[in-house]
Design a protein around this motif. Structure first.
Motif, short mmCIF file in Angstrom:
data_model
loop_
_atom_site.label_atom_id
_atom_site.label_comp_id
_atom_site.label_asym_id
_atom_site.label_seq_id
_atom_site.Cartn_x
_atom_site.Cartn_y
_atom_site.Cartn_z
N LEU A 121 1.12 5.27 -1.43
CA LEU A 121 0.18 5.05 -1.54
C LEU A 121 -0.38 3.43 -1.43
O LEU A 121 -1.18 2.45 -1.17
CB LEU A 121 -0.08 4.91 -3.45
N SER A 122 0.66 2.88 -0.72
CA SER A 122 1.31 1.63 -0.25
C SER A 122 0.67 1.94 1.37
O SER A 122 -0.62 0.63 1.82
CB SER A 122 2.49 1.23 0.23
N SER A 123 0.54 2.48 2.18
CA SER A 123 0.51 2.49 3.36
C SER A 123 -1.40 2.53 2.95
O SER A 123 -2.12 2.11 3.94
CB SER A 123 1.00 3.86 3.87
N PHE A 124 -1.53 3.73 1.97
CA PHE A 124 -3.25 4.07 2.17
C PHE A 124 -3.46 2.33 1.57
O PHE A 124 -4.49 2.04 1.79
CB PHE A 124 -3.97 4.25 0.71
N ALA A 125 -3.09 1.66 0.58
CA ALA A 125 -3.67 0.30 0.54
C ALA A 125 -3.71 -0.34 1.55
O ALA A 125 -4.49 -1.48 1.83
CB ALA A 125 -2.76 -0.68 -0.62
N ARG A 126 -2.43 -0.42 2.71
CA ARG A 126 -2.85 -1.32 3.56
C ARG A 126 -3.40 -1.25 4.62
O ARG A 126 -4.06 -2.12 5.00
CB ARG A 126 -1.66 -1.29 4.35
N ALA A 127 -3.96 0.25 4.48
CA ALA A 127 -5.02 1.00 5.66
C ALA A 127 -6.26 0.78 5.23
O ALA A 127 -7.18 0.36 5.79
CB ALA A 127 -4.79 2.29 5.84
N SER A 128 -6.43 0.72 3.69
CA SER A 128 -8.03 0.78 3.62
C SER A 128 -8.43 -1.03 3.38
O SER A 128 -9.55 -0.91 2.74
CB SER A 128 -8.13 1.44 1.91
N GLY A 129 -7.52 -2.20 2.75
CA GLY A 129 -7.78 -3.13 2.13
C GLY A 129 -7.64 -3.48 0.87
O GLY A 129 -8.10 -3.91 0.64
#
Length: 425
Positions: free
Chosen positions: A246-254
């Motif tokens: 979820l942390s990676s998703f947040a960074r990738a999606s903004g």
């Protein structure tokens, strides 16, 4: 029918399915006594709908000292209770040839002293397979009588078999009249280690759908997103995989993500630190164990429910996760893993999305994918609700259970060979 449930302790917050099953059988006109024989403390009732039935009045939670010294010290008083309950002959029934290990550690005396004077039942249902060892011994000694049903629910047919070997339940196969698993996955695992194929059925853990009315989310928010995970904070639940995903998703999606975690367990401190290390910081809230009413509220507040279960290092696996069913019933998009019984509950692209277990990258990509298919959410959520209704609605699972009990009682016996043959689907 007169039925006895045997479990570790009752009620347990995480075992609403046992409460629901007992309550439904009582409401159907049967009597149910409940015995907790795991020498552990009950954690509380999580199903408020069952409170009027006052199940505690028919519950016996057996406790005894944890240490050998404590057991020897309390043994005289225990023997007195045993004689008071079963007469002097009760002492002679507890023989080392029957009880073996539990005779040596004295637990047999403590359990027998808390058995009812009349232990005659139509059905004796062990809710977890390891408990059958104790029940079989007490039945041989004459403290119990009745037809035996043994349930496989997850750790008992995965972790324990990994730990103790495939012959763990060899002594149970000839003793039980029927076996039940909560998924076909675990049914096949039981058959593979010797369970008679014609005596094991699949009956899901029933849920009260009226407690989870269908209130589907209309669309994903365009900004911040809220994710929910529910379960014990242990390796098998995979929360340590989900947080970095979820942390990676947040960074990738903004997007900013918020994560609610409901449940407690030994990994809480580690997971709290992991949330900090992932950069999620104050965006992750650990709520501890909550009632099913509160869990339903958390589900309604989330945008996506995640069940990232995985095979743990000890081999333990999950069946169809109960809170996953609840999220599907309420109408939230769900992400599960190809693990244990989850694939029987979540059909990828139809009732939710699946990803490979134990993979941070796979879970992150599936979070992206759930948003990319949000145009299909209305159809997916309706299909998910229907799947839960068709398989896990409490009236359905109770009917299946009663059918198994009835078939057992109708089977031929040496005393009455004219009774019809039993058929277990």
């Amino acid at each position: 029918m007169k039925i006895a449930f045997f479990t570790n302790a009752f009620p347990m917050m995480s075992e609403a399915f046992i409460v629901n099953s007992a309550a439904a059988l009582i409401e159907a006109g049967h009597s149910v006594d409940i015995y907790g024989i795991g020498n552990v403390d009950a954690t509380g009732l999580s199903v408020p709908e069952a409170e009027p039935l006052q199940l505690e009045q028919s519950t016996t939670n057996m406790r005894w000292p944890d240490t050998s010294a404590g057991r020897w010290k309390s043994l005289p008083a225990t023997l007195g209770r045993l004689v008071g309950q079963h007469g002097v002959s009760g002492l002679a029934r507890i023989r080392p040839g029957i009880y073996r290990r539990t005779f040596m550690d004295l637990s047999a005396f403590y359990q027998a002293s808390q058995m009812p004077a009349d232990g005659a039942y139509d059905i004796i249902h062990c809710q977890f397979a390891p408990l059958a060892e104790h029940v079989i011994k007490h039945r041989r000694a004459g403290f119990l009588s009745g037809h035996l049903v043994v349930n496989f629910r997850g750790y008992d047919i995965s972790e324990l078999v990994t730990l103790h070997g495939e012959h763990l339940y060899d002594h149970i196969w000839p003793e039980a009249d029927a076996f039940i698993s909560n998924s076909d996955y675990f049914r096949q695992r039981a058959i593979a280690i010797g369970c008679p194929e014609d005596r094991i059925s699949v009956v899901g853990s029933g849920m009260r759908l009226e407690s989870f009315p269908f209130q589907p989310i209309e669309e994903a928010p365009s900004g911040d997103m809220r994710f929910l995970m529910v379960g014990r904070l242990i390796e098998r639940k995979g929360f340590h995989i989900a947080l970095p995903a979820l942390s990676s998703f947040a960074r990738a999606s903004g997007r900013r993500v918020y994560v609610d975690i409901v449940g407690d367990g030994p990994l809480r401190t580690d997971l709290e630190q992991l949330a900090q290390d992932c950069g999620l910081g104050g965006c992750v809230t650990f709520h501890g164990a909550r009632s099913h009413t509160e869990i339903a509220d958390f589900i309604r507040q989330c945008d996506v429910f995640i069940a990232p279960s995985m095979t743990c290092s000890k081999g333990s696996q999950d069946g169809p996760v109960n809170t996953l069913k609840e999220a599907m019933a309420i109408g939230r998009p769900v992400i599960g893993t190809r693990h244990g019984g989850i694939s029987e509950l979540v059909l990828d692209g139809e009732t939710g999305l699946l990803c490979e277990e134990g993979s941070i990258d796979a879970l992150e990509q599936t979070v992206h994918r759930i948003l990319s298919v949000q145009g299909n959410w209305p159809q997916m959520l309706k299909a998910a609700r229907a799947a839960v209704e068709n398989t896990y609605a409490l009236p359905r699972t109770t009917e299946d259970l009663i059918d198994i009990y009835t078939a057992i009682l109708a089977a031929p016996s040496p005393e009455n060979p004219t009774r019809p043959s039993r058929k277990v689907a």
